[in-house]
Design a protein around this motif. Sequence first.
Motif, short mmCIF file in Angstrom:
data_model
loop_
_atom_site.label_atom_id
_atom_site.label_comp_id
_atom_site.label_asym_id
_atom_site.label_seq_id
_atom_site.Cartn_x
_atom_site.Cartn_y
_atom_site.Cartn_z
N ILE A 63 11.06 15.30 -2.73
CA ILE A 63 11.98 14.19 -2.45
C ILE A 63 11.26 13.11 -1.67
O ILE A 63 11.38 11.91 -1.96
N ALA A 64 10.46 13.53 -0.68
CA ALA A 64 9.69 12.56 0.12
C ALA A 64 8.71 11.79 -0.76
O ALA A 64 8.51 10.58 -0.58
N MET A 65 8.10 12.48 -1.71
CA MET A 65 7.15 11.82 -2.62
C MET A 65 7.85 10.75 -3.46
O MET A 65 7.36 9.62 -3.60
N HIS A 66 9.02 11.09 -4.01
CA HIS A 66 9.76 10.15 -4.83
C HIS A 66 10.30 8.98 -3.98
O HIS A 66 10.33 7.84 -4.45
N LEU A 67 10.71 9.28 -2.76
CA LEU A 67 11.20 8.21 -1.89
C LEU A 67 10.10 7.22 -1.55
O LEU A 67 10.36 6.03 -1.37
N ARG A 68 8.87 7.70 -1.47
CA ARG A 68 7.74 6.80 -1.20
C ARG A 68 7.63 5.78 -2.34
O ARG A 68 7.48 4.57 -2.09
N SER B 212 0.85 -1.19 0.00
CA SER B 212 0.00 0.00 0.00
C SER B 212 0.88 1.24 0.00
O SER B 212 1.85 1.32 0.75
N LEU B 213 0.54 2.21 -0.84
CA LEU B 213 1.39 3.38 -1.06
C LEU B 213 1.08 4.46 -0.02
O LEU B 213 0.57 5.53 -0.34
N ARG B 214 1.41 4.20 1.22
CA ARG B 214 1.17 5.19 2.28
C ARG B 214 2.36 6.15 2.36
O ARG B 214 3.46 5.86 1.86
N ASN B 215 2.17 7.28 3.00
CA ASN B 215 3.26 8.23 3.19
C ASN B 215 4.30 7.65 4.14
O ASN B 215 3.96 6.95 5.11
N LEU B 216 5.56 7.94 3.84
CA LEU B 216 6.63 7.48 4.72
C LEU B 216 6.67 8.33 5.99
O LEU B 216 6.35 9.52 5.96
N THR B 217 7.07 7.72 7.07
CA THR B 217 7.26 8.49 8.31
C THR B 217 8.54 9.30 8.21
O THR B 217 9.40 9.04 7.34
N MET C 214 18.61 13.80 -6.29
CA MET C 214 17.51 14.77 -6.31
C MET C 214 17.94 16.11 -5.73
O MET C 214 17.46 17.16 -6.17
N ARG C 215 18.84 16.10 -4.78
CA ARG C 215 19.32 17.37 -4.23
C ARG C 215 20.19 18.12 -5.23
O ARG C 215 20.21 19.35 -5.25
N TRP C 216 20.91 17.40 -6.09
CA TRP C 216 21.74 18.05 -7.09
C TRP C 216 20.91 18.88 -8.07
O TRP C 216 21.44 19.80 -8.69
N ILE C 217 19.64 18.57 -8.23
CA ILE C 217 18.79 19.37 -9.13
C ILE C 217 17.87 20.28 -8.32
O ILE C 217 16.88 20.80 -8.84
N ASP C 218 18.21 20.44 -7.03
CA ASP C 218 17.50 21.39 -6.16
C ASP C 218 16.02 21.05 -6.01
O ASP C 218 15.16 21.94 -6.04
N LEU C 219 15.72 19.78 -5.84
CA LEU C 219 14.33 19.37 -5.66
C LEU C 219 13.90 19.67 -4.23
O LEU C 219 14.64 19.40 -3.28
N PRO C 220 12.72 20.21 -4.01
CA PRO C 220 12.24 20.51 -2.65
C PRO C 220 12.09 19.23 -1.83
O PRO C 220 11.83 18.15 -2.37
N ASP C 221 12.20 19.36 -0.52
CA ASP C 221 12.10 18.21 0.37
C ASP C 221 10.78 17.47 0.22
O ASP C 221 10.73 16.24 0.30
N VAL C 222 9.70 18.23 -0.01
CA VAL C 222 8.40 17.58 -0.11
C VAL C 222 8.33 16.67 -1.35
O VAL C 222 7.70 15.61 -1.32
#
Length: 415
Positions: free
Chosen positions: A287-292, A256-261, A277-285
Motif C-alpha cells: 500500500i505504501a508503495m502504491h501511495l508513493r 523525485s520518487l522518494r519513499n513517503l514518510t 487496496m485494503r478490500w483486496i487484502d494488500l499488505p501495508d508495505v
Amino acid sequence: MAQAGSHSAAGQMTGYLYQCELALLELAERSWDDATIEVRMELLDDIEFLDPETHTPLELLQSKHREAAGPLSETGKDFWRSVASWIDALKTLADPLAATMPLLRLVSTQVAPTDTFFHLLRSGPDRDVRKALTRMEEIAADTNGPGGTAKDRALFLALAPERRYQLVNAMIVHDGAPVMSDLNLSLAKELGITPSGHAQAALDAIKGWWYRMAVELLERKNPQRMRASVSAQELACMRDEVLHRYAEKDLPITESLRNLTETEIAGYEGRLVVSQMRWIDLPDVEIAMHLRSYHYARAQRSAWLRTFKITSERLEEYEQELHYEWERTFRRHTRRLRDHTSGTERQDVGQQVLDDTMDKVADKPARRGSTTAAWIGHGTIHSLADQVDTMRPDRALGWHPDYTDLCKQREEQDQ
C-alpha cells in the motif's frame, strides 16, 4: 444547399471564419511576448484583447475580409460601420475618457491608398493623426456621401471635438492583411510550425482545438458551456503540446520518487484509494508503495498544468485511456466469478486486477508520441480509484470484484 449567385452567403461565411482564425493568429503573435494576454470575441467588438488583471479591453479589433483585395474606400461601409461600432463599444467602458483608452484596430485585406486617411492612420513614420482627423471630418460632413453610411458618419460628427481626436488617435489601420486562403502560412509561422511531413497535421490539431475554444467563447445561452476568454498561455501550452507530440519529445519529470514518510502515509488513511487496496487484502508495505506513485503522480500532473506543459484536455484523454485498460483487465478477471465464490478468492482476483492493470498502464504516454515514467500511469490510475464516490460514474474503477457495493457501504457508513 445554397446555390452560388446573388443569394450566396459564401462571402459572409468566409468573413466569420476569417475572424475566428485571425483571432488565433493575433493571439499566437502575442503569445511569444506576453503569455498573460487574453482574447474574447463578439462581445464589444469582433475581437478583443484584455488586460489579464482587470479583464478590461486593451484592444478592440475589427476584421474585414475581401477576397478581391483592392483599395480601401474612405466612404465605404467597412470603415464607417467600424467607427460606429467603436463608439458604441466605448460607451460601455467605465471611463471612456481615460488615458488608457483601448487601441482600435482595423485589420483589412484591402490596401490603404497613399492619398487617404487610412494611410495616415497606419503605424510608422507617415502616421499623422491631425491630418487624418481633418480628412475624416470632411468625408463625414459631405452631404453627397453614400446614404448607407450617413448615420454612422453623423454619429462620428456628433462627438465633441476632443472626443473625436481621442477616438482617431486610438485607431490603427492594418491594411494588406493575408486573405483567408493565405492565412495558414501566417498561422504556421506564428505558431512556430516548421516545414516537415507533420506540419499540416500539427496545424490542423491546433486549429481544431481553437475552433472548440471559439465555440465556447461564442456561447451565450448556456453559461456552463461558455468561456469568458482564452489566454495566450493556454494557446502556448497547446502549441507546445502539439509540437512536442510530433517531435516526440517527453514531458519533463520534476518530481523525485522518494519513499513517503510515515506521517505522509498516515495522511492518506481513511481515503478511498487506501480502502480500495485494503478490500483486496494488500499488505501495508505494498500500500505504501502504491501511495508513493499516487502522491508523486498527482504532484507531477499539477506541475505540468501549472507550468503549462500539458493541457487539461489531454490529461482528461490520458485518464480515459488508462480507464479503458483497467476496464478490459477487470472484465477479463471477473467474468467467470459466481455468487458462491469465496471472499478470499475474490480478494485474490482483485489483486490480479490491480497487478495486471499496473502493467498495462505503465507504458501509456501522457503525451502521445512520447515516453512517460511508469509511476505516472500507476499513480494516475490510483487517483481514479480515489474518486469512485464522486459524480463521475464513467470514471469509476476499483480492484475488488464487488468494489461498487463496497463503495456504497462505505458511503452509508460515512453518512
